[in-house]
Design a protein around this motif. Structure first.
Motif, PDB file in Angstrom:
ATOM      1  N   UNK A 266       0.804  -1.238   0.000  1.00 20.42           N
ATOM      2  CA  UNK A 266       0.000   0.000   0.000  1.00 20.42           C
ATOM      3  C   UNK A 266       0.833   1.283   0.000  1.00 20.42           C
ATOM      4  N   UNK A 267       1.963   1.265  -0.677  1.00 20.01           N
ATOM      5  CA  UNK A 267       2.816   2.451  -0.736  1.00 20.01           C
ATOM      6  C   UNK A 267       3.798   2.244  -1.885  1.00 20.01           C
ATOM      7  N   UNK A 268       4.623   3.237  -2.141  1.00 18.59           N
ATOM      8  CA  UNK A 268       5.713   3.103  -3.103  1.00 18.59           C
ATOM      9  C   UNK A 268       7.023   3.301  -2.358  1.00 18.59           C
ATOM     10  N   UNK A 269       7.827   2.268  -2.325  1.00 18.83           N
ATOM     11  CA  UNK A 269       9.064   2.257  -1.545  1.00 18.83           C
ATOM     12  C   UNK A 269      10.280   2.412  -2.452  1.00 18.83           C
TER      13      UNK A 269
ATOM     14  N   UNK B 235      22.496  13.646 -20.919  1.00 23.27           N
ATOM     15  CA  UNK B 235      23.484  12.906 -20.150  1.00 23.27           C
ATOM     16  C   UNK B 235      22.870  12.355 -18.868  1.00 23.27           C
ATOM     17  N   UNK B 236      23.437  11.264 -18.371  1.00 20.34           N
ATOM     18  CA  UNK B 236      22.922  10.642 -17.152  1.00 20.34           C
ATOM     19  C   UNK B 236      22.864  11.635 -15.996  1.00 20.34           C
ATOM     20  N   UNK B 237      23.837  12.536 -15.938  1.00 16.44           N
ATOM     21  CA  UNK B 237      23.912  13.499 -14.841  1.00 16.44           C
ATOM     22  C   UNK B 237      22.746  14.477 -14.848  1.00 16.44           C
ATOM     23  N   UNK B 238      22.055  14.606 -15.992  1.00 11.63           N
ATOM     24  CA  UNK B 238      21.002  15.611 -16.139  1.00 11.63           C
ATOM     25  C   UNK B 238      19.593  15.019 -16.126  1.00 11.63           C
ATOM     26  N   UNK B 239      19.454  13.775 -15.678  1.00  7.63           N
ATOM     27  CA  UNK B 239      18.167  13.084 -15.802  1.00  7.63           C
ATOM     28  C   UNK B 239      17.412  12.922 -14.490  1.00  7.63           C
ATOM     29  N   UNK B 240      17.798  13.656 -13.457  1.00 10.53           N
ATOM     30  CA  UNK B 240      17.137  13.481 -12.169  1.00 10.53           C
ATOM     31  C   UNK B 240      15.673  13.888 -12.227  1.00 10.53           C
ATOM     32  N   UNK B 241      15.364  15.054 -12.768  1.00  8.23           N
ATOM     33  CA  UNK B 241      13.982  15.529 -12.766  1.00  8.23           C
ATOM     34  C   UNK B 241      13.076  14.596 -13.560  1.00  8.23           C
ATOM     35  N   UNK B 242      13.559  14.091 -14.683  1.00  9.36           N
ATOM     36  CA  UNK B 242      12.763  13.134 -15.462  1.00  9.36           C
ATOM     37  C   UNK B 242      12.526  11.853 -14.662  1.00  9.36           C
ATOM     38  N   UNK B 243      13.544  11.437 -13.923  1.00  9.76           N
ATOM     39  CA  UNK B 243      13.390  10.255 -13.059  1.00  9.76           C
ATOM     40  C   UNK B 243      12.327  10.498 -12.005  1.00  9.76           C
ATOM     41  N   UNK B 244      12.350  11.677 -11.399  1.00 16.03           N
ATOM     42  CA  UNK B 244      11.357  12.002 -10.364  1.00 16.03           C
ATOM     43  C   UNK B 244       9.949  12.027 -10.934  1.00 16.03           C
ATOM     44  N   UNK B 245       9.815  12.491 -12.159  1.00 17.50           N
ATOM     45  CA  UNK B 245       8.499  12.480 -12.806  1.00 17.50           C
ATOM     46  C   UNK B 245       8.011  11.040 -12.979  1.00 17.50           C
ATOM     47  N   UNK B 246       8.922  10.140 -13.339  1.00 12.57           N
ATOM     48  CA  UNK B 246       8.524   8.739 -13.496  1.00 12.57           C
ATOM     49  C   UNK B 246       8.185   8.112 -12.149  1.00 12.57           C
ATOM     50  N   UNK B 247       8.847   8.550 -11.099  1.00 13.67           N
ATOM     51  CA  UNK B 247       8.511   8.059  -9.761  1.00 13.67           C
ATOM     52  C   UNK B 247       7.126   8.535  -9.340  1.00 13.67           C
ATOM     53  N   UNK B 248       6.805   9.784  -9.640  1.00  6.50           N
ATOM     54  CA  UNK B 248       5.453  10.291  -9.320  1.00  6.50           C
ATOM     55  C   UNK B 248       4.392   9.495 -10.091  1.00  6.50           C
ATOM     56  N   UNK B 249       4.702   9.159 -11.335  1.00  5.52           N
ATOM     57  CA  UNK B 249       3.782   8.350 -12.132  1.00  5.52           C
ATOM     58  C   UNK B 249       3.639   6.959 -11.525  1.00  5.52           C
ATOM     59  N   UNK B 250       4.739   6.406 -11.040  1.00  2.00           N
ATOM     60  CA  UNK B 250       4.703   5.090 -10.399  1.00  2.00           C
ATOM     61  C   UNK B 250       3.784   5.088  -9.188  1.00  2.00           C
ATOM     62  N   UNK B 251       3.838   6.158  -8.422  1.00  2.00           N
ATOM     63  CA  UNK B 251       2.945   6.265  -7.253  1.00  2.00           C
ATOM     64  C   UNK B 251       1.485   6.211  -7.691  1.00  2.00           C
ATOM     65  N   UNK B 252       1.166   6.952  -8.725  1.00  2.00           N
ATOM     66  CA  UNK B 252      -0.217   7.004  -9.210  1.00  2.00           C
ATOM     67  C   UNK B 252      -0.684   5.652  -9.729  1.00  2.00           C
ATOM     68  N   UNK B 253       0.254   4.852 -10.237  1.00  2.00           N
ATOM     69  CA  UNK B 253      -0.084   3.556 -10.811  1.00  2.00           C
ATOM     70  C   UNK B 253       0.015   2.421  -9.793  1.00  2.00           C
ATOM     71  N   UNK B 254       0.332   2.748  -8.542  1.00  2.00           N
ATOM     72  CA  UNK B 254       0.374   1.735  -7.501  1.00  2.00           C
ATOM     73  C   UNK B 254       1.588   0.827  -7.532  1.00  2.00           C
TER      74      UNK B 254
ATOM     75  N   UNK C  43       6.623  10.967  -0.949  1.00  2.09           N
ATOM     76  CA  UNK C  43       5.867  11.521   0.180  1.00  2.09           C
ATOM     77  C   UNK C  43       4.881  12.575  -0.297  1.00  2.09           C
ATOM     78  N   UNK C  44       5.301  13.397  -1.242  1.00  4.41           N
ATOM     79  CA  UNK C  44       4.389  14.422  -1.788  1.00  4.41           C
ATOM     80  C   UNK C  44       3.198  13.762  -2.461  1.00  4.41           C
ATOM     81  N   UNK C  45       3.456  12.684  -3.189  1.00  4.11           N
ATOM     82  CA  UNK C  45       2.367  11.984  -3.891  1.00  4.11           C
ATOM     83  C   UNK C  45       1.344  11.394  -2.927  1.00  4.11           C
ATOM     84  N   UNK C  46       1.852  10.904  -1.792  1.00  2.00           N
ATOM     85  CA  UNK C  46       0.969  10.270  -0.810  1.00  2.00           C
ATOM     86  C   UNK C  46       0.480  11.249   0.259  1.00  2.00           C
ATOM     87  N   UNK C  47       0.850  12.524   0.118  1.00  2.98           N
ATOM     88  CA  UNK C  47       0.390  13.537   1.050  1.00  2.98           C
ATOM     89  C   UNK C  47       0.994  13.430   2.422  1.00  2.98           C
TER      90      UNK C  47
END
Length: 258
Positions: A10-13, A216-235, A252-256
Motif C-alpha cells: 500500500x505504498x511506493x518504496x 546525459x545521465x547526470x542531467x536526468x534526475x527531474x525526469x526520473x522524479x516524474x517517473x517516480x510520481x507516475x509510479x505512485x499514481x499507478x500503484x 511523500x508528496x504523492x501520498x500527502x
C-alpha cells in the motif's frame, strides 16, 4: 510483499541502487568495500527501504563478467552491510552461483534481470533460502508487435518457474525491464502503461537516469522524479533509483505525507 523480515504494501518504496562495479553507466553509483558503508548509511538515512547490490553492470553494450568475479566484488560489501545495518538486501544477478553465495551470506532477495530464465537452477536456489525474487523482463532482441503481450507472457513464465520451485507467492514481484530489449518509444509506451503489467503481482519500476530521458545521465534526475510520481499514481510497490533522498521526497508528496 515480504523481503527478509519486512512487509511492503500500500505504498511506493525506494530500492537504492548500490553498484559494486567500475563501469556502471552512472559513475556516482559506483562503490567498493571502502565506500559502500557510507553509501548505504546515507541511503538508509534518506529513506531507502531496500538496498540493491549490483556486482555486474548491465548498461547497454556491457561486457559480461563471470559469476566468480561478481562474488569477488560482492563478498566483503555484503558482509559489511549485513553486519552494520538492519535493512533488506537485494542482489542483482542472473548467475545461480552468485545468487547462492549471496543468499548463504545474508542477502534477502535476488533481482534477476533475466527473469529466472538464464539458469534453470536459479528458482530452486531462491526457494531453498525462502528468499524473495524480482522477475524482470528481458529478451535477446528488441520487441516487436504488442509489447505488453510479450512482456506479460515472459513475466508469467518467470512467475510459474518461481511458484513451481517453491518460492512463496508473497515473495515475488515483477519488473517490466525498461531499457532492456526495447526501443526508446517502447520504453515510453511501457512506462505510460505500466499498470498493465503484473497480473496481480507487485511491480518494481527501474527508470533511474536511463537513456530514454535523453541527454546525459547526470542531467536526468527531474525526469526520473516524474517517473517516480507516475509510479505512485499507478500503484507501483518499488522504484529502484540512484537518488534516494529526492525520490523519497517525491513519493511523500504523492501520498500527502510530510
Amino acid at each position: 510483499m515480504k523481503i527478509g523480515k519486512s512487509q511492503f504494501k500500500n505504498y511506493t518504496y525506494v530500492m537504492a541502487i548500490v553498484n559494486l562495479t567500475p563501469d556502471s553507466f552512472y559513475a556516482p553509483s559506483r562503490n567498493g568495500e571502502y565506500t559502500v558503508l557510507k553509501t548505504v548509511e546515507r541511503a538508509v538515512k534518506d529513506g531507502a527501504a531496500v538496498i540493491d547490490l549490483g556486482a555486474q553492470s548491465t548498461r547497454p553494450n556491457y561486457t559480461e563478467v563471470s559469476a566468480e568475479e561478481e562474488i569477488a566484488r560482492l563478498a566483503r560489501p555484503l558482509e559489511l552491510i549485513k553486519r552494520n545495518f538492519d535493512v533488506p538486501v537485494s542482489v542483482d544477478t542472473y548467475f545461480q552461483k552468485c545468487a547462492e553465495f549471496a543468499l548463504e551470506n545474508g542477502a534477502d532477495m535476488i533481482n534477476d534481470v533475466w527473469g529466472l530464465s538464464r539458469d534453470s537452477r536459479m528458482a530452486k536456489t531462491i526457494a531453498k533460502f525462502n528468499a524473495s525474487v524480482c522477475i524482470m523482463h528481458n529478451a535477446k532482441s528488441v520487441l516487436c508487435g504488442d509489447i505488453f503481450k510479450s512482456i506479460n507472457g515472459f513475466l508469467k513464465d518467470g512467475v510459474r518457474l518461481a511458484l513451481d520451485a517453491g518460492i512463496a507467492q508473497d515473495r515475488i514481484c515483477v519488473d517490466g525491464g525498461i531499457g532492456f530489449a526495447k526501443t526508446k518509444e517502447q520504453n515510453w509506451q511501457l512506462l505510460e502503461g505500466y499498470e498493465k503489467l503484473g497480473f496481480g503481482y507487485p511491480l518494481l519500476l527501474g527508470t533511474s537516469r536511463k537513456s530514454m530521458f535523453g541527454g546525459n545521465a547526470e542531467d536526468r534526475l527531474e525526469a526520473t522524479l516524474q517517473s517516480t510520481r507516475l509510479a505512485c499514481k499507478k500503484g507501483v510497490l518499488f522504484v529502484r533509483v540512484h537518488d534516494v533522498k529526492e525520490n523519497v521526497l517525491a513519493i511523500k508528496e504523492c501520498y500527502g505525507k510530510n
